[in-house]
Design an enzyme around this catalytic site. Sequence first.
Site: not given
Length: 599
Positions: A53, A80-81, A167, A169, A225, A371
């Site tokens: 964050g 991280c944060y 990170h 991710e 959607d 999506k």
Amino acid sequence: MEENKIIVLDFGAQYGHLIARRVRQLHVFSEILEPTAPLEELKKAKGIILSGGPSSVYDKDAPAFNPEIFSLGKPILGLCYGHQLMAQQLGGKVEKGNVREFGTAELEIKNKEGLLADLGEKETVWMSHGDKVESLPQGFEVIGSTADCEAAAVADFSRNYFGLQFHPEVTHTPNGLKILENFVLGVCGCKQDWTIENYIEQKCEDVRKQVGKRNVFLLASGGVDSTVALALLDKALGAKRVYALHVDTGFMRKDESSAVEKALKDLGYNNFHVVNAEKEFFEAVKGLVEPEEKRKAIGEKFIEIQNRELRKLNMKPEDWLLGQGTIYPDTIETAGTKNAARIKTHHNRVDSIKNLIEAGLVVEPLDQLYKDEVRELGEQLGLPKEMVWRHPFPGPGLAIRCLCSDGKQDDLSAIDEKANVIAKEFGLEAKVLPVKSVGVQGDARTYAHPCALIGKANWETLEKASTRITNEIREINRVIWLLAPENIDSIELIATDLNASRIEVLREADAIAMNETQENGMMKEIWQFPTVMMPLHVNEKGESIVLRPVESLEAMTARFYPMKYEVLQKIVKKIMALESVSSIFYDVTHKPPATIEWE
Ligand code: XMP
């Protein structure tokens, strides 16, 4: 009771959502919650991931969180944060950094147990932080370091607590998914049972529980959607209990509403009708030039029409819930999670809908999906491929692709000078334009000027010039390349709001771009292709068009699409032939720093 899932607590990272995505790629269900989530919710997870964050743990307004996280006895991975927060909370120390470390670094691995199992001695990792952990809480040890960060990976093996300064991710950490796999499957012991089929079953049950004896009234745009949401609701409740309404806002693509009507009928949905509300929508946005005001007016109008149509059909409002095809990124971008900054208000997240959500009156069976997952689900539910692979089209439609202006112009000469210094290095000329568009930088919204580049260049040069300009000039968040005419003698901002004739020109330009995309087989490699109109006279006439095709995976990040020049030439020629178009540009900005849509 514990479920087979991972909970991600979102501390406001722009890419925080990617953590949950990655966990699902491992076929384990993951859910994003606020850091203040109650203990009962957290107890259901097999493990918890604390996201990154933008804050510092020392900030007065650092995100609130539930301190009981650390008394759950569950495995925790802080990123991280999240890593800094865990260290600080458990008695370690975080050092306030004055310089940011940004980019790739080499992680030297010191202990390959648990989190860092089966990795090399050294791994490339992606860093993006200011603060860092200076001293560790009791029970923790360093399991990996980089040159600039000693405590880059830490562990308390007795409690199954892990922290990473980098990170895992993002794709810039090539073995990041392996690290997450080690946590999710190894440390937390999750089973790999998350599949779209299971999701369908689970969601149908959830929908039946939420809806009870009532019915669902769904706003169906005809996009991916809402059509998938319709199919899922139908499956859960039966066709008779789901009623769909398609609103022709007047901001739709060429012939879109009649095509939607036909497509839904062909799919066997008969419980729906189309309402033409063109006049009302134009009335609602009359005089508005500011993007968020336009978005809100449109969102509220949708609800007004839905209520009116319910009344007309003699449906008692208390018997009907509102159904929407909202997907996860819609929520994030409207700051639907507490710590995410508001980038744009999506039409399905305006205030009156938020009130309905709070009262439990909205059913959104896709609100946790991305999506690509929605598309997979659509295919599983038997929807045709052409429907499922359509490009996304925003609810407010062409209205947010047609820029408006009050005609007031800032003095841009100083920015223009700065932009030209950079452009010259690439053999180009720069012209900062007097309109503004929305961007996203450092997790926050920007609303700034685009810079036009003029001259001959290839995509690679344009990408480099664009990145330099948006990195170095704060007042510019987007760069576009002039395609026609060859020279610009004058540019003048026109004061205008939305009106039917402007939308008509944009609709034609959009139809040309979409047809060429289809005919040249680019539908799948281009993720989305907005065509945008700027209220600018170029060489004393007409309006300006911008082509904005992008490549993307889940719309949270995107790259501009480098189109073949021959195809581009065809599009340019046809659009320039439209009456009242005097210039055409190509958007050469990634997201971030720009967004996909301009408003
Ligand atoms: P941006 O422009 O923020 O867009 O990069 C990300 C994705 O969201 C779509 N979008 C919307 N979709 N209602 C929607 O249903 C909206 O109000 C809205 N605004 C943006 C956009 O088209 C892109 O796919």
